[in-house]
Write a protein that holds these residues in place. Structure first.
Motif, PDB file in Angstrom:
ATOM      1  N   GLY A 192       0.722  -1.209   0.048  1.00 29.60           N
ATOM      2  CA  GLY A 192       0.112   0.020  -0.123  1.00 29.60           C
ATOM      3  C   GLY A 192       0.943   1.201  -0.002  1.00 29.60           C
ATOM      4  O   GLY A 192       2.051   1.152   0.162  1.00 29.60           O
ATOM      5  N   ALA A 193       0.222   2.490  -0.347  1.00 26.96           N
ATOM      6  CA  ALA A 193       1.043   3.701  -0.280  1.00 26.96           C
ATOM      7  C   ALA A 193       0.199   4.912  -0.312  1.00 26.96           C
ATOM      8  O   ALA A 193      -1.168   4.756  -0.355  1.00 26.96           O
ATOM      9  CB  ALA A 193       1.501   3.844  -1.572  1.00 26.96           C
ATOM     10  N   ILE A 194       0.628   5.732   0.680  1.00 29.34           N
ATOM     11  CA  ILE A 194       0.109   7.115   0.916  1.00 29.34           C
ATOM     12  C   ILE A 194       0.799   8.266   0.356  1.00 29.34           C
ATOM     13  O   ILE A 194       2.032   8.317   0.563  1.00 29.34           O
ATOM     14  CB  ILE A 194      -0.520   7.088   2.083  1.00 29.34           C
ATOM     15  CG1 ILE A 194      -1.199   8.764   2.723  1.00 29.34           C
ATOM     16  CG2 ILE A 194       0.762   7.279   3.303  1.00 29.34           C
ATOM     17  CD1 ILE A 194      -1.910   8.773   3.851  1.00 29.34           C
ATOM     18  N   GLN A 195       0.250   9.046  -0.275  1.00 29.20           N
ATOM     19  CA  GLN A 195       1.148  10.409  -0.742  1.00 29.20           C
ATOM     20  C   GLN A 195       0.509  11.624  -0.686  1.00 29.20           C
ATOM     21  O   GLN A 195      -0.743  11.735  -0.789  1.00 29.20           O
ATOM     22  CB  GLN A 195       1.281   9.635  -2.359  1.00 29.20           C
ATOM     23  CG  GLN A 195       1.992  10.898  -3.301  1.00 29.20           C
ATOM     24  CD  GLN A 195       1.900  10.436  -4.703  1.00 29.20           C
ATOM     25  OE1 GLN A 195       2.875   9.909  -5.155  1.00 29.20           O
ATOM     26  NE2 GLN A 195       0.927  10.808  -5.287  1.00 29.20           N
ATOM     27  N   PHE A 196       1.419  12.796  -0.730  1.00 28.25           N
ATOM     28  CA  PHE A 196       1.220  13.917  -0.780  1.00 28.25           C
ATOM     29  C   PHE A 196       1.689  14.691  -1.727  1.00 28.25           C
ATOM     30  O   PHE A 196       3.156  14.612  -1.611  1.00 28.25           O
ATOM     31  CB  PHE A 196       1.205  14.707   0.493  1.00 28.25           C
ATOM     32  CG  PHE A 196       0.896  16.538   0.475  1.00 28.25           C
ATOM     33  CD1 PHE A 196      -0.312  16.844   0.572  1.00 28.25           C
ATOM     34  CD2 PHE A 196       2.139  17.222   0.368  1.00 28.25           C
ATOM     35  CE1 PHE A 196      -0.502  18.179   0.630  1.00 28.25           C
ATOM     36  CE2 PHE A 196       1.635  18.559   0.193  1.00 28.25           C
ATOM     37  CZ  PHE A 196       0.450  19.091   0.303  1.00 28.25           C
ATOM     38  N   ASP A 197       1.103  15.185  -2.671  1.00 30.21           N
ATOM     39  CA  ASP A 197       2.146  15.901  -4.007  1.00 30.21           C
ATOM     40  C   ASP A 197       1.605  17.420  -4.025  1.00 30.21           C
ATOM     41  O   ASP A 197       0.429  17.624  -4.582  1.00 30.21           O
ATOM     42  CB  ASP A 197       1.805  15.014  -4.982  1.00 30.21           C
ATOM     43  CG  ASP A 197       2.894  15.573  -6.245  1.00 30.21           C
ATOM     44  OD1 ASP A 197       3.507  16.470  -6.184  1.00 30.21           O
ATOM     45  OD2 ASP A 197       2.937  14.881  -7.131  1.00 30.21           O
ATOM     46  N   GLY A 198       2.161  18.308  -3.516  1.00 25.75           N
ATOM     47  CA  GLY A 198       1.909  19.795  -3.828  1.00 25.75           C
ATOM     48  C   GLY A 198       2.990  20.363  -4.494  1.00 25.75           C
ATOM     49  O   GLY A 198       2.920  21.787  -4.505  1.00 25.75           O
ATOM     50  N   ARG A 199       3.845  19.690  -5.479  1.00 27.11           N
ATOM     51  CA  ARG A 199       4.606  20.485  -6.398  1.00 27.11           C
ATOM     52  C   ARG A 199       3.936  21.237  -7.505  1.00 27.11           C
ATOM     53  O   ARG A 199       2.795  20.827  -7.635  1.00 27.11           O
ATOM     54  CB  ARG A 199       5.638  19.313  -7.081  1.00 27.11           C
ATOM     55  CG  ARG A 199       6.398  18.547  -6.190  1.00 27.11           C
ATOM     56  CD  ARG A 199       7.209  17.492  -6.901  1.00 27.11           C
ATOM     57  NE  ARG A 199       6.203  16.601  -7.420  1.00 27.11           N
ATOM     58  CZ  ARG A 199       6.518  15.391  -8.152  1.00 27.11           C
ATOM     59  NH1 ARG A 199       7.743  15.099  -8.333  1.00 27.11           N
ATOM     60  NH2 ARG A 199       5.657  14.636  -8.219  1.00 27.11           N
TER      61      ARG A 199
ATOM     62  N   LEU B 203       5.568  13.918  -0.551  1.00 26.70           N
ATOM     63  CA  LEU B 203       5.899  13.045   0.520  1.00 26.70           C
ATOM     64  C   LEU B 203       5.006  11.814   0.146  1.00 26.70           C
ATOM     65  O   LEU B 203       4.131  11.749  -0.474  1.00 26.70           O
ATOM     66  CB  LEU B 203       5.259  13.747   1.970  1.00 26.70           C
ATOM     67  CG  LEU B 203       5.722  14.841   2.496  1.00 26.70           C
ATOM     68  CD1 LEU B 203       4.724  15.410   3.548  1.00 26.70           C
ATOM     69  CD2 LEU B 203       7.049  14.884   2.669  1.00 26.70           C
ATOM     70  N   GLN B 204       5.827  10.570   0.425  1.00 27.12           N
ATOM     71  CA  GLN B 204       5.111   9.136   0.019  1.00 27.12           C
ATOM     72  C   GLN B 204       5.605   8.230   1.220  1.00 27.12           C
ATOM     73  O   GLN B 204       6.895   8.160   1.730  1.00 27.12           O
ATOM     74  CB  GLN B 204       5.646   8.744  -1.168  1.00 27.12           C
ATOM     75  CG  GLN B 204       4.874   7.346  -1.416  1.00 27.12           C
ATOM     76  CD  GLN B 204       4.913   7.091  -2.909  1.00 27.12           C
ATOM     77  OE1 GLN B 204       4.252   7.826  -3.766  1.00 27.12           O
ATOM     78  NE2 GLN B 204       5.405   5.789  -3.111  1.00 27.12           N
ATOM     79  N   SER B 205       4.756   7.449   1.760  1.00 23.11           N
ATOM     80  CA  SER B 205       5.236   6.281   2.435  1.00 23.11           C
ATOM     81  C   SER B 205       4.413   5.253   1.903  1.00 23.11           C
ATOM     82  O   SER B 205       3.474   4.993   1.576  1.00 23.11           O
ATOM     83  CB  SER B 205       4.731   6.434   4.078  1.00 23.11           C
ATOM     84  OG  SER B 205       5.090   5.401   4.544  1.00 23.11           O
ATOM     85  N   ASP B 206       5.366   3.819   1.644  1.00 21.84           N
ATOM     86  CA  ASP B 206       4.576   2.797   1.160  1.00 21.84           C
ATOM     87  C   ASP B 206       5.348   1.418   1.503  1.00 21.84           C
ATOM     88  O   ASP B 206       6.427   1.543   2.310  1.00 21.84           O
ATOM     89  CB  ASP B 206       4.775   2.770  -0.532  1.00 21.84           C
ATOM     90  CG  ASP B 206       6.175   2.623  -1.070  1.00 21.84           C
ATOM     91  OD1 ASP B 206       6.505   1.582  -1.047  1.00 21.84           O
ATOM     92  OD2 ASP B 206       6.690   3.860  -1.201  1.00 21.84           O
ATOM     93  N   PHE B 207       4.753   0.442   1.329  1.00 17.21           N
ATOM     94  CA  PHE B 207       5.284  -0.934   2.154  1.00 17.21           C
ATOM     95  C   PHE B 207       4.890  -1.983   1.157  1.00 17.21           C
ATOM     96  O   PHE B 207       3.776  -1.968   0.265  1.00 17.21           O
ATOM     97  CB  PHE B 207       4.632  -1.119   3.283  1.00 17.21           C
ATOM     98  CG  PHE B 207       3.168  -1.633   3.305  1.00 17.21           C
ATOM     99  CD1 PHE B 207       2.967  -3.171   3.156  1.00 17.21           C
ATOM    100  CD2 PHE B 207       2.247  -0.875   3.463  1.00 17.21           C
ATOM    101  CE1 PHE B 207       1.586  -3.335   3.124  1.00 17.21           C
ATOM    102  CE2 PHE B 207       0.894  -1.177   3.455  1.00 17.21           C
ATOM    103  CZ  PHE B 207       0.622  -2.571   3.165  1.00 17.21           C
TER     104      PHE B 207
END
Length: 395
Positions: A223-230, A242-246
């Motif tokens: 799974g993954a969670i992401q924030f993309d404010g570029r 920002l991203q965190s995944d496993f």
């Protein structure tokens, strides 16, 4: 470039000349055909400089991207042809009344051949299902790759290189659902990798290669969670991602390995002045269980060959500055520190890996904020160079 024997340098130089010629022929012949048919100008309407914005927009979403491969682990030199289909998406207004910008749909293929006789063919797609607000990526390919792996910290204090051949089939997909704030998204991902490994013709096989690695299947769900404010996906001037995944690998889902892998990534850009853009990247990876040696966390840093340093944990930090020096031309400067280790109580006990370098960028497509250029980097052991399309930190 890296220091190698003179005969290899001559071969690489000849191969580079051939690749540059073929790439230039592919790109400019195709551009000329499209431009003549549709009278597309390659001069920008604002400053009259060379610009491919209109060509990308009006070429019916199709562009051929010839790429020079400069990864040290693949022989320092190679070439790839990447035909890409683009579909531009207009912004939409969500139920909350806010405008949501949609990244273009990208569908393409790749054919690659490098100086150490590695080759790969495959296809990919990155797109958005607009109404349900789902971002997805799919890619598949097959490769016959010659890669070097290392046994680090031998009793004599040196490292030993082992050259291995991989015949691999790969499939990867990721599906992320955007939240009410579309900069946030979360979802699932899956990786399938089937590999056959040919060992070097030596008396003793590499100590890190287990018998089950010779012919193996990796099946990983995660799974993954992401924030993309570029502010754009190609060459950002500001914003953070920002991203965190496993990933979870187990025989219950058809894998030959029982392991977990957790990744954390933070990439940010900030305009220090009107013409000076600062960037910072911090990434970490942690493996649990018994992953195959070729999927152990490694160091991804300019100037460091892929798979040169590995462990159960890797930490990478890198900073860069882009100085928009004159019109469309920019000067780059960057440096980074990293470490790969097996136990946290021995973190950074090994010599810390470092790299630094410089380069330049040219604003190739103003309407997309797309820059292209070359980086030259010095790592712990050698020099390397990179052809950069967009950003070295494309994610």
């Amino acid at each position: 470039m890296r220091n190698i024997h003179s005969d290899s340098s001559i071969k690489n130089r000849k191969l580079l000349q051939q690749i540059v010629f073929v790439a230039a022929f592919f790109l400019f012949s195709f551009q000329a055909a499209i431009a003549q048919k549709q009278h597309i100008s390659v001069k920008d309407s604002l400053d009259g400089a060379f610009d491919l914005s209109d060509y990308i927009i009006y070429a019916h979403g199709f562009i051929v991207v010839p790429t020079i491969i400069t990864e040290p682990a693949l022989g320092n030199i190679g070439g790839a042809v990447v035909p890409v289909f683009l579909k531009k998406r207009p912004p939409v207004v969500d139920e909350n009344g806010k405008k949501r910008f949609i990244n273009p749909d990208i569908t393409g293929g790749i054919g690659m051949y490098t100086g150490n006789k590695s080759w790969m063919a495959g296809g990919f797609r990155s797109a958005t299902l607009v109404k349900p607000k789902i971002l997805y990526r799919v890619m598949a390919g097959y490769g016959d790759m010659n890669l070097s792996f290392y046994e680090n910290n031998l009793p004599n204090g040196s490292d030993q290189e082992f050259k291995l051949n991989f015949k691999s089939t790969i499939f990867y997909t990721q599906w992320l659902k955007q939240f009410r704030n579309a900069k946030w998204s979360a979802g699932v991902q899956y990786l399938f990798l089937n590999s056959k490994i040919k060992l070097p013709d030596i008396n003793l096989p590499p100590p890190f290669v287990k018998p089950g690695d010779i012919k193996s299947t990796v099946s990983q769900f995660g799974g993954a969670i992401q924030f993309d404010g570029r502010d754009n996906i190609f060459t950002p001037d500001k914003g953070i991602r920002l991203q965190s995944d496993f990933f979870w690998s187990d025989d219950a889902i058809g894998s030959d390995y029982d392991a977990w892998r957790v990744n954390l990534s933070a990439i940010g850009y900030y305009p220090l002045t009107k013409k000076l853009i600062g960037g910072l990247r911090v990434e970490g990876e942690q493996a649990f269980g018994s992953p195959p040696f070729y999927l152990r966390p490694g160091i991804n840093l300019r100037g460091i060959p892929a798979a040169r340093y590995q462990g159960k944990t890797s930490i990478v930090t890198e900073a860069e500055l882009r100085w928009d020096l004159y019109r469309r031309w920019s000067l780059m400067g960057y440096g980074g520190l990293a470490s790969a280790f097996n136990n946290w109580d021995q973190a950074f006990a090994k010599p810390v890996v470092y790299s630094y370098g410089t380069g330049f960028r040219y604003l190739l497509a103003r309407k997309f904020k797309l820059r292209m250029g070359i980086d030259v980097a010095r790592g712990n052991e050698d020099w390397a160079y990179y052809i950069v399309f967009g950003s070295n930190w494309l994610r």
